[in-house]
Motif scaffolding. Structure first.
Motif, PDB file in Angstrom:
ATOM      1  N   PHE A 132       4.454  44.036 -60.900  1.00  0.00           N
ATOM      2  CA  PHE A 132       5.650  43.003 -61.326  1.00  0.00           C
ATOM      3  C   PHE A 132       7.061  43.742 -60.731  1.00  0.00           C
ATOM      4  O   PHE A 132       7.995  42.866 -60.647  1.00  0.00           O
ATOM      5  N   VAL A 133       7.169  44.928 -60.722  1.00  0.00           N
ATOM      6  CA  VAL A 133       8.329  45.423 -60.144  1.00  0.00           C
ATOM      7  C   VAL A 133       8.770  45.007 -59.001  1.00  0.00           C
ATOM      8  O   VAL A 133       9.982  44.651 -58.646  1.00  0.00           O
ATOM      9  N   TYR A 134       7.946  44.210 -57.961  1.00  0.00           N
ATOM     10  CA  TYR A 134       8.300  43.804 -56.763  1.00  0.00           C
ATOM     11  C   TYR A 134       8.883  42.492 -56.960  1.00  0.00           C
ATOM     12  O   TYR A 134       9.947  42.461 -56.087  1.00  0.00           O
ATOM     13  N   GLY A 135       8.601  41.646 -57.763  1.00  0.00           N
ATOM     14  CA  GLY A 135       9.172  40.537 -57.872  1.00  0.00           C
ATOM     15  C   GLY A 135      10.608  40.792 -58.605  1.00  0.00           C
ATOM     16  O   GLY A 135      11.570  40.098 -58.333  1.00  0.00           O
ATOM     17  N   HIS A 136      10.682  41.519 -59.480  1.00  0.00           N
ATOM     18  CA  HIS A 136      12.031  41.936 -60.443  1.00  0.00           C
ATOM     19  C   HIS A 136      12.947  42.329 -59.448  1.00  0.00           C
ATOM     20  O   HIS A 136      14.068  41.973 -59.514  1.00  0.00           O
ATOM     21  N   ARG A 137      12.516  43.465 -58.657  1.00  0.00           N
ATOM     22  CA  ARG A 137      13.586  44.097 -57.727  1.00  0.00           C
ATOM     23  C   ARG A 137      13.842  43.155 -56.598  1.00  0.00           C
ATOM     24  O   ARG A 137      14.998  43.218 -56.032  1.00  0.00           O
ATOM     25  N   LEU A 138      12.892  42.386 -55.977  1.00  0.00           N
ATOM     26  CA  LEU A 138      13.490  41.384 -55.131  1.00  0.00           C
ATOM     27  C   LEU A 138      14.472  40.504 -55.562  1.00  0.00           C
ATOM     28  O   LEU A 138      15.608  40.257 -54.880  1.00  0.00           O
ATOM     29  N   LEU A 139      14.301  39.877 -56.824  1.00  0.00           N
ATOM     30  CA  LEU A 139      15.603  39.164 -57.297  1.00  0.00           C
ATOM     31  C   LEU A 139      17.002  39.881 -57.556  1.00  0.00           C
ATOM     32  O   LEU A 139      17.860  39.770 -57.357  1.00  0.00           O
ATOM     33  N   GLN A 140      16.768  41.275 -57.768  1.00  0.00           N
ATOM     34  CA  GLN A 140      17.919  42.038 -57.827  1.00  0.00           C
ATOM     35  C   GLN A 140      18.656  42.190 -56.612  1.00  0.00           C
ATOM     36  O   GLN A 140      19.828  42.166 -56.429  1.00  0.00           O
ATOM     37  N   LEU A 141      17.827  42.564 -55.540  1.00  0.00           N
ATOM     38  CA  LEU A 141      18.353  42.828 -54.205  1.00  0.00           C
ATOM     39  C   LEU A 141      19.001  41.426 -53.525  1.00  0.00           C
ATOM     40  O   LEU A 141      19.972  41.478 -52.958  1.00  0.00           O
ATOM     41  N   LEU A 142      18.344  40.308 -54.069  1.00  0.00           N
ATOM     42  CA  LEU A 142      18.903  39.060 -53.797  1.00  0.00           C
ATOM     43  C   LEU A 142      20.427  38.566 -54.327  1.00  0.00           C
ATOM     44  O   LEU A 142      21.194  37.904 -53.786  1.00  0.00           O
ATOM     45  N   GLN A 143      20.554  39.426 -55.342  1.00  0.00           N
ATOM     46  CA  GLN A 143      21.937  39.200 -56.191  1.00  0.00           C
ATOM     47  C   GLN A 143      23.060  39.637 -55.311  1.00  0.00           C
ATOM     48  O   GLN A 143      23.959  39.081 -55.538  1.00  0.00           O
ATOM     49  N   GLY A 144      22.723  40.599 -54.399  1.00  0.00           N
ATOM     50  CA  GLY A 144      24.001  41.143 -53.229  1.00  0.00           C
ATOM     51  C   GLY A 144      24.092  40.255 -52.162  1.00  0.00           C
ATOM     52  O   GLY A 144      24.761  40.559 -51.224  1.00  0.00           O
ATOM     53  N   THR A 145      23.372  39.018 -51.898  1.00  0.00           N
ATOM     54  CA  THR A 145      23.474  38.069 -50.863  1.00  0.00           C
ATOM     55  C   THR A 145      24.018  36.761 -51.445  1.00  0.00           C
ATOM     56  O   THR A 145      24.296  36.651 -52.529  1.00  0.00           O
ATOM     57  N   ASP A 146      24.054  36.018 -50.396  1.00  0.00           N
ATOM     58  CA  ASP A 146      24.701  34.503 -50.665  1.00  0.00           C
ATOM     59  C   ASP A 146      23.319  33.723 -50.937  1.00  0.00           C
ATOM     60  O   ASP A 146      23.536  32.416 -50.993  1.00  0.00           O
ATOM     61  N   ILE A 147      22.141  34.150 -51.035  1.00  0.00           N
ATOM     62  CA  ILE A 147      20.948  33.479 -51.169  1.00  0.00           C
ATOM     63  C   ILE A 147      20.820  32.862 -52.791  1.00  0.00           C
ATOM     64  O   ILE A 147      21.141  33.606 -53.853  1.00  0.00           O
ATOM     65  N   GLU A 148      20.464  31.526 -52.927  1.00  0.00           N
ATOM     66  CA  GLU A 148      20.199  30.930 -54.158  1.00  0.00           C
ATOM     67  C   GLU A 148      18.736  31.047 -54.287  1.00  0.00           C
ATOM     68  O   GLU A 148      17.742  30.410 -53.828  1.00  0.00           O
ATOM     69  N   ALA A 149      18.182  32.147 -55.431  1.00  0.00           N
ATOM     70  CA  ALA A 149      16.906  32.371 -55.649  1.00  0.00           C
ATOM     71  C   ALA A 149      16.410  31.242 -56.907  1.00  0.00           C
ATOM     72  O   ALA A 149      16.917  31.069 -57.686  1.00  0.00           O
ATOM     73  N   HIS A 150      15.227  30.715 -56.463  1.00  0.00           N
ATOM     74  CA  HIS A 150      14.306  29.938 -57.403  1.00  0.00           C
ATOM     75  C   HIS A 150      13.124  30.644 -57.911  1.00  0.00           C
ATOM     76  O   HIS A 150      12.378  31.126 -57.216  1.00  0.00           O
ATOM     77  N   LEU A 151      12.912  30.733 -59.072  1.00  0.00           N
ATOM     78  CA  LEU A 151      12.098  31.593 -59.551  1.00  0.00           C
ATOM     79  C   LEU A 151      10.822  31.006 -60.044  1.00  0.00           C
ATOM     80  O   LEU A 151      11.217  30.006 -61.291  1.00  0.00           O
ATOM     81  N   ILE A 152       9.684  31.260 -60.120  1.00  0.00           N
ATOM     82  CA  ILE A 152       8.577  30.680 -60.784  1.00  0.00           C
ATOM     83  C   ILE A 152       7.636  31.751 -61.119  1.00  0.00           C
ATOM     84  O   ILE A 152       7.223  32.533 -60.469  1.00  0.00           O
ATOM     85  N   LEU A 153       7.382  31.955 -62.558  1.00  0.00           N
ATOM     86  CA  LEU A 153       6.673  32.943 -63.018  1.00  0.00           C
ATOM     87  C   LEU A 153       5.309  32.414 -63.712  1.00  0.00           C
ATOM     88  O   LEU A 153       5.317  31.312 -64.314  1.00  0.00           O
ATOM     89  N   SER A 154       4.251  32.958 -63.187  1.00  0.00           N
ATOM     90  CA  SER A 154       2.887  32.348 -63.858  1.00  0.00           C
ATOM     91  C   SER A 154       2.829  33.078 -65.282  1.00  0.00           C
ATOM     92  O   SER A 154       3.497  33.907 -65.810  1.00  0.00           O
ATOM     93  N   ARG A 155       1.640  32.646 -65.976  1.00  0.00           N
ATOM     94  CA  ARG A 155       1.590  33.265 -67.312  1.00  0.00           C
ATOM     95  C   ARG A 155       1.071  34.621 -67.424  1.00  0.00           C
ATOM     96  O   ARG A 155       1.355  35.416 -68.167  1.00  0.00           O
TER      97      ARG A 155
END
Length: 202
Positions: A21-44
């Motif tokens: 799970f750390v990979y998805g969470h950390r990816l979102l953190q890394l994108l915070q420092g960019t101008d990328i708009e992140a769209h998140l989908i989480l499975s159950r």
């Protein structure tokens, strides 16, 4: 009709139920420092893994995304090819999710959005997490690769001499973001062996 300009580029980040799970969470953190708009989908299943592997709350994760879509919402904007994105990363990608993509089963938003990436010829990166691999896993990896996806298991790079797990995770994610030409300064890039090192290993 007035045309509304798109000011930010979009990247879909999906987190499936595989370990890591750390990979998805950390990816979102890394994108915070960019101008990328992140769209998140989480499975159950991803939420179950989150509880087993981390101390994170759901809001800790969802707060990092510009938009959060329910995996059951196959009518979401990212389910259509007319909704422009750079592509999609599934981090981590379970073998179930891989199998759905390989066989064109769009029963969830994750698999539907992945199918959209393939049909629109956009970049789809699957951080597949499983070992050992069965013949079915390998065949599914071959199938999605032939369709145009990139299978990128989070394999650590030891030449970087990582000090801890965090550095290993960041390097893997930095290499994934390289595939979208997104720089987050997370990669220790290979510069070649020094002359002295070449002598030692020759």
């Amino acid at each position: 009709m007035k045309i509304q300009p798109i000011n930010r580029q979009r990247l879909i980040v999906a987190i499936s139920g595989a370990s890591g799970f750390v990979y998805g969470h950390r990816l979102l953190q890394l994108l915070q420092g960019t101008d990328i708009e992140a769209h998140l989908i989480l499975s159950r299943a991803a939420l179950i893994t989150m509880g087993a592997e981390t101390e994170l709350s759901l809001s800790d994760v969802t707060s990092l995304a510009a938009q959060v879509h329910k995996n059951e919402d196959i009518g979401a904007c990212v389910a259509s090819g007319s909704y422009k994105t750079l592509g999609m990363v599934i981090a981590p990608c379970s073998m179930k999710t891989l199998a759905e993509i390989a066989n064109g089963i769009g029963s969830t938003l994750i698999s539907r959005a992945a199918d959209v990436m393939l049909k629109e010829r956009r970049r789809l990166v699957l951080m597949a997490r499983e070992t050992p691999l069965t013949l079915t896993h390998l065949k599914n990896m071959l199938a999605v690769t032939e369709m145009g996806a990139i299978v990128a298991p989070p394999v650590p790079a030891f030449y970087t001499r990582p000090a801890d797990l965090n550095e290993m995770v960041d390097h893997s994610l930095g290499r994934v973001l390289d595939l979208f030409d997104i720089e987050v300064n997370a990669v220790k890039r290979w510069q070649g062996l020094s002359a002295s090192r070449r002598t030692e290993v020759s």
